[in-house]
Enzyme design. Structure first.
Site, PDB file in Angstrom:
ATOM      1  N   ARG A 211      -5.372  -1.680   1.058  1.00 50.64           N
ATOM      2  CA  ARG A 211      -4.307  -1.539   0.107  1.00 50.64           C
ATOM      3  C   ARG A 211      -4.213  -2.974  -0.673  1.00 50.64           C
ATOM      4  NH1 ARG A 211       0.493   1.581   3.370  1.00 50.64           N
ATOM      5  NH2 ARG A 211      -0.862   3.542   3.660  1.00 50.64           N
TER       6      ARG A 211
ATOM      7  N   SER B 262      -6.208  11.238  10.393  1.00 49.51           N
ATOM      8  CA  SER B 262      -6.360   9.940  10.045  1.00 49.51           C
ATOM      9  C   SER B 262      -6.832   9.026  11.131  1.00 49.51           C
ATOM     10  CB  SER B 262      -5.127   9.546   9.157  1.00 49.51           C
ATOM     11  OG  SER B 262      -4.826  10.332   8.023  1.00 49.51           O
TER      12      SER B 262
ATOM     13  N   ASP C  57       4.175   8.889   7.730  1.00 49.89           N
ATOM     14  CA  ASP C  57       3.497   8.874   6.298  1.00 49.89           C
ATOM     15  C   ASP C  57       4.753   8.924   5.286  1.00 49.89           C
ATOM     16  OD1 ASP C  57       1.364   8.846   4.489  1.00 49.89           O
ATOM     17  OD2 ASP C  57       0.602  10.848   5.175  1.00 49.89           O
TER      18      ASP C  57
ATOM     19  N   GLU D 191       0.501  19.010  21.099  1.00 55.24           N
ATOM     20  CA  GLU D 191       1.197  19.954  19.945  1.00 55.24           C
ATOM     21  C   GLU D 191       1.304  19.052  18.875  1.00 55.24           C
ATOM     22  OE1 GLU D 191       1.659  23.809  19.408  1.00 55.24           O
ATOM     23  OE2 GLU D 191       1.696  23.302  21.413  1.00 55.24           O
TER      24      GLU D 191
ATOM     25  N   SER E  76      -2.976   1.195  10.003  1.00 63.46           N
ATOM     26  CA  SER E  76      -4.494   1.422  10.457  1.00 63.46           C
ATOM     27  C   SER E  76      -5.553   0.373   9.968  1.00 63.46           C
ATOM     28  CB  SER E  76      -4.802   2.778   9.898  1.00 63.46           C
ATOM     29  OG  SER E  76      -5.307   2.694   8.656  1.00 63.46           O
ATOM     30  N   THR E  77      -6.499   0.529  10.739  1.00 60.52           N
ATOM     31  CA  THR E  77      -7.535  -0.392  10.406  1.00 60.52           C
ATOM     32  C   THR E  77      -8.113  -0.365   9.004  1.00 60.52           C
ATOM     33  OG1 THR E  77      -9.316   1.088  11.468  1.00 60.52           O
ATOM     34  CG2 THR E  77      -8.573  -0.584  12.599  1.00 60.52           C
ATOM     35  N   GLU E  78      -7.673   1.142   8.182  1.00 53.88           N
ATOM     36  CA  GLU E  78      -8.194   1.367   6.755  1.00 53.88           C
ATOM     37  C   GLU E  78      -7.140   0.834   6.030  1.00 53.88           C
ATOM     38  OE1 GLU E  78      -8.362   4.733   9.046  1.00 53.88           O
ATOM     39  OE2 GLU E  78     -10.232   3.365   9.264  1.00 53.88           O
ATOM     40  N   ASN E  79      -5.801   0.419   6.366  1.00 44.42           N
ATOM     41  CA  ASN E  79      -4.695  -0.071   5.530  1.00 44.42           C
ATOM     42  C   ASN E  79      -5.196  -1.577   4.917  1.00 44.42           C
ATOM     43  OD1 ASN E  79      -2.010   1.396   7.475  1.00 44.42           O
ATOM     44  ND2 ASN E  79      -3.207   2.265   5.649  1.00 44.42           N
TER      45      ASN E  79
ATOM     46  N   ARG F 141       5.402   7.205  -1.322  1.00 47.53           N
ATOM     47  CA  ARG F 141       5.927   8.483  -2.268  1.00 47.53           C
ATOM     48  C   ARG F 141       7.289   8.539  -2.380  1.00 47.53           C
ATOM     49  NH1 ARG F 141       2.087  12.861   0.383  1.00 47.53           N
ATOM     50  NH2 ARG F 141       1.626  11.167   1.827  1.00 47.53           N
ATOM     51  N   TRP F 142       7.957   8.065  -1.156  1.00 45.76           N
ATOM     52  CA  TRP F 142       9.521   8.153  -1.126  1.00 45.76           C
ATOM     53  C   TRP F 142      10.063   7.272  -2.319  1.00 45.76           C
ATOM     54  CZ3 TRP F 142      12.783   4.176  -0.170  1.00 45.76           C
ATOM     55  CH2 TRP F 142      14.063   4.579  -0.021  1.00 45.76           C
TER      56      TRP F 142
END
Ligand code: V07
Length: 262
Positions: A82, A210, A31, A221, A76-79, A35-36
């Site tokens: 975009r 997500s 992720d 972990e 992801s399937t949500e991408n 933003r980077w």
């Protein structure tokens, strides 16, 4: 509370990385690329481009540390929601990755595997992925497992449909549906006993799953770090593994993680 649960590891603890207790399977939510980029006034796609270069670095690092499976959440399937130009750029990345990286995958004996709804990808993207899988198929070292057009709930739905079909045809009794039977119909089944990650890393400060590997992460972990994915370095990656090892030591040998059993 008399102490705060340790969530990060100091630089001197990196030196204490125990090479005999490297997690077998590490999964990463990469992720923070957008933003980077934004942080330095670059377009989002510059972040994805840089992120792909970082994938190469971390693949080599993980392979050299003795990680057996590195699963990377690339799309992801949500991408699909975009902007079209961004999705278009992302779909070119698998091809770019392999055009420049297959020789190093071969040199490091790394095998590529892909999970996700690959049939829904553009034909040229699918071909690039298929080529990489085929070219590295006989490598026997680390498995570099890309989650591409992947969604955890959809994967479970597809798996349950397969089991229901077997029951309807009389090939499976309902009482024979157990945890192993479900694991066996998920996209990670090809990884065998390495299907479940020992460690999940998510970069860029978000503390969410997500829809990533919902079933497989049941006993993992989780380590969340603030660095954006393009700022991931071998040192940060090792620090994150050191955090995993420090947490496991808290069990004092009473409830060791299964990846520690030798
Ligand atoms: C993508 C670079 C990494 C940061 C996160 C998003 C952008 C490598 C691949 C890839 C995927 C499949 C494959 C070979 C390479 C990739 C997408 C995005 C869609 F077989 N990086 N990367 N695919 N990013």
């Amino acid at each position: 509370m008399f102490f705060k649960k340790q969530t990060t590891v100091t630089p001197d603890q990196v030196a204490q990385l125990d090479k005999t207790r490297i997690p077998n399977h590490i999964a990463v939510i990469m992720d923070g690329n957008g933003r980077w980029a934004k942080r330095q006034n670059l377009p989002r796609i510059a972040g994805h481009q840089r992120g792909m270069e970082v994938v190469k670095d971390i693949t080599k690092t993980a392979s050299q540390l003795g990680v057996k499976v590195l699963t990377l959440y690339a799309f992801s399937t949500e991408n699909w929601k975009r902007p079209e130009t961004e999705v278009g750029f992302l779909m070119k990345l698998p091809g770019k990755f392999f055009d420049t990286f297959v020789p190093e995958l071969m040199a490091n004996n790394v095998r590529v595997n892909v999970i996700g709804y690959i049939d829904q990808l553009p034909a040229d993207t699918r071909q690039a992925v298929d080529r990489a899988v085929a070219q590295t198929a006989t490598n026997t070292g680390m498995i570099l497992n890309f989650a591409l057009n992947y969604g955890g709930r959809a994967e479970i739905v597809t798996g349950v449909q397969q089991l229901a079909q077997l029951v309807a045809e009389g090939h499976l009794a309902p009482e024979d549906i157990n945890e192993q039977a479900i694991s066996d119909v998920l996209m990670t089944a090809a990884l065998g006993e390495l299907a479940d990650p020992d460690l999940l890393i998510r970069t860029s400060g978000e503390i969410r799953l997500s829809n990533f590997l919902l079933w497989q992460l049941a006993y993992a972990e989780f380590v969340f770090i603030d660095e954006h994915w393009p700022d991931m370095t071998p040192a940060v990656f090792e620090r994150t593994i050191a955090t995993y090892q420090a947490r496991n030591r808290r069990f004092g040998g009473l409830a060791e993680n299964k990846s520690d059993k030798k």
